[in-house]
Write a protein that holds these residues in place. Structure first.
Motif, short mmCIF file in Angstrom:
data_model
loop_
_atom_site.label_atom_id
_atom_site.label_comp_id
_atom_site.label_asym_id
_atom_site.label_seq_id
_atom_site.Cartn_x
_atom_site.Cartn_y
_atom_site.Cartn_z
N GLY A 276 0.81 -1.21 0.00
CA GLY A 276 0.00 0.00 0.00
C GLY A 276 0.84 1.25 0.00
O GLY A 276 0.53 2.24 -0.69
N ASN A 277 1.94 1.24 0.75
CA ASN A 277 2.84 2.39 0.77
C ASN A 277 3.49 2.62 -0.59
O ASN A 277 3.68 3.77 -1.03
CB ASN A 277 3.93 2.18 1.83
N VAL A 278 3.82 1.54 -1.29
CA VAL A 278 4.42 1.66 -2.62
C VAL A 278 3.41 2.24 -3.60
O VAL A 278 3.74 3.15 -4.39
CB VAL A 278 4.91 0.28 -3.12
N ILE A 279 2.19 1.74 -3.57
CA ILE A 279 1.15 2.24 -4.48
C ILE A 279 0.89 3.72 -4.23
O ILE A 279 0.70 4.51 -5.16
CB ILE A 279 -0.14 1.42 -4.32
N ARG A 280 0.88 4.12 -2.96
CA ARG A 280 0.66 5.54 -2.64
C ARG A 280 1.70 6.41 -3.32
O ARG A 280 1.36 7.43 -3.94
CB ARG A 280 0.71 5.74 -1.13
N ARG A 281 2.97 6.01 -3.23
CA ARG A 281 4.04 6.82 -3.85
C ARG A 281 3.94 6.79 -5.38
O ARG A 281 4.12 7.82 -6.04
CB ARG A 281 5.41 6.32 -3.39
N MET A 282 3.66 5.64 -5.94
CA MET A 282 3.51 5.54 -7.40
C MET A 282 2.42 6.49 -7.90
O MET A 282 2.63 7.26 -8.85
CB MET A 282 3.11 4.11 -7.78
N PHE A 283 1.25 6.42 -7.29
CA PHE A 283 0.11 7.23 -7.73
C PHE A 283 0.39 8.71 -7.56
O PHE A 283 -0.09 9.55 -8.33
CB PHE A 283 -1.14 6.83 -6.97
N ARG A 284 1.16 9.07 -6.53
CA ARG A 284 1.45 10.47 -6.27
C ARG A 284 2.45 11.03 -7.27
O ARG A 284 2.35 12.18 -7.70
CB ARG A 284 2.01 10.61 -4.84
N GLU A 285 3.43 10.22 -7.67
CA GLU A 285 4.56 10.74 -8.44
C GLU A 285 4.36 10.69 -9.96
O GLU A 285 4.99 11.47 -10.68
CB GLU A 285 5.83 9.95 -8.09
N ILE A 286 3.52 9.78 -10.46
CA ILE A 286 3.47 9.54 -11.90
C ILE A 286 2.17 10.07 -12.50
O ILE A 286 1.08 9.82 -11.97
CB ILE A 286 3.61 8.03 -12.20
N ASP A 287 2.30 10.78 -13.60
CA ASP A 287 1.14 11.29 -14.35
C ASP A 287 1.06 10.57 -15.69
O ASP A 287 2.02 10.60 -16.47
CB ASP A 287 1.27 12.80 -14.59
N ALA A 288 -0.08 9.95 -15.94
CA ALA A 288 -0.27 9.23 -17.21
C ALA A 288 -1.75 9.16 -17.54
O ALA A 288 -2.61 9.27 -16.65
CB ALA A 288 0.31 7.81 -17.11
N GLU A 289 -2.05 9.00 -18.81
CA GLU A 289 -3.45 8.84 -19.21
C GLU A 289 -3.99 7.47 -18.80
O GLU A 289 -5.17 7.32 -18.49
CB GLU A 289 -3.58 9.02 -20.73
#
Length: 312
Positions: free
Chosen positions: A64-77
């Motif tokens: 869950g902590n990894v997903i939080r950082r991924m979703f916060r840092e990456i912008d994609a369609e």
């Protein structure tokens, strides 16, 4: 903003990560592949980098902590979330991407349970647990998600930027599913093949402890998202207990005109009072949840406008 981002959370997946990255580069050559290393000690990050992935790190342990950082840092369609254990074939990726980009689906679920999961997975309690979780959520939330705990999903920009990650571990898939259902997001199921981990690769999921965490997460989210149902059920239960305690006292009173069991009468009164409090708690919290839904709809508009600005 990138068009497609493949997100791979990893913890000690040195045995399989090279093949996973290579397969996804072939299946979606236009995608950017990110591997987020979660304190691995087996050269997972080094191998992933050599295979052509962008490697980043999350030092707080837990998926869950990894997903939080991924979703916060990456912008994609479009985002593809995949495990690094080589259990999910990459060839279903283009179909899932098309669901997001062409049909405007917010969450695409890679459905293992309708294909090869029960034959490939050699852990019977995992199979039983997946079935229980799927049945519980679909019944409690009146949905039709065919695989609640799959780690193979595709998301829209709108979903990723409005999803509040609250859990730290493997409960994250359950939380994603319930959030999408409750917020009336577009969901589709794509049947995928599943293959068990190759020899030498070890699952990080503990059948019993993580299973209990998932069930606790379901009840917590049911209480938070459906407070009237949850506290209403508690209220009905308390009223029934109070009634069971009160009826014998009432019958004795009708026969003799006396109330010899005052302690029972008093306790039944307090239990009934607790039932009333539970009922009004549900009513109050359901009003708050309704207001939160209205605020969420407004946040979707803001996210949509932000996406337009980034596209331009």
């Amino acid at each position: 903003m990138e068009k497609i981002a493949v997100l791979i959370p990893c913890y000690n997946e040195a045995k399989t990560i090279e093949k996973v990255v290579t397969d996804w580069k072939k299946s979606l050559p236009e995608a950017t592949i990110y591997v987020y290393d979660n304190n691995s000690v087996d050269r997972t990050d080094e191998i992933a980098r050599k295979a052509g992935a962008i490697v980043r790190y999350e030092h707080q342990q837990g998926k869950g902590n990894v997903i939080r950082r991924m979703f916060r840092e990456i912008d994609a369609e479009c985002y593809i979330m995949i495990d690094g254990d080589d259990t999910y074939p990459a060839e279903f990726g283009p179909q899932m991407v098309a669901e997001v980009l062409d049909r405007q689906v917010d969450m695409v679920v890679g459905d293992r349970l309708s294909s090869t999961y029960f034959e490939e997975n050699k852990r019977p309690f995992h199979n039983f647990g997946n079935s229980i979780v799927r049945a519980s959520i679909n019944r409690l939330f009146k949905s039709n998600i065919r695989d609640i705990m799959t780690g193979y999903r595709a998301f829209s920009y709108q979903f990723v930027k409005t999803f509040p990650v609250l859990t730290k571990g493997f409960e994250i898939e359950t939380e994603m599913s319930i959030h999408a259902i409750d917020k009336n997001m577009a969901i589709s199921n794509v049947i995928i093949e599943y293959r068990d981990r190759p020899e030498g690769s070890v699952s990080k999921l503990n059948t019993y402890s993580d299973g209990i965490k998932v069930l606790r997460t379901i009840m917590r989210l049911y209480r938070n998202y459906k407070p009237m149902h949850f506290f209403g059920a508690v209220s009905v239960l308390l009223f029934l207990i109070a009634l069971i305690m009160f009826i014998p006292v009432l019958m004795i009173y009708f026969r003799t005109g006396l109330v010899p069991n005052f302690p029972t009468l008093i306790v039944s009164g307090f239990v009934a009072l607790a039932g009333i409090i539970s009922l009004f708690t549900g009513i109050l919290l359901s009003s708050i949840v309704e207001k939160n839904r209205q605020d969420f709809e407004m946040s979707l508009i803001k996210v949509h406008m932000l996406k337009k600005l980034k596209d331009n």
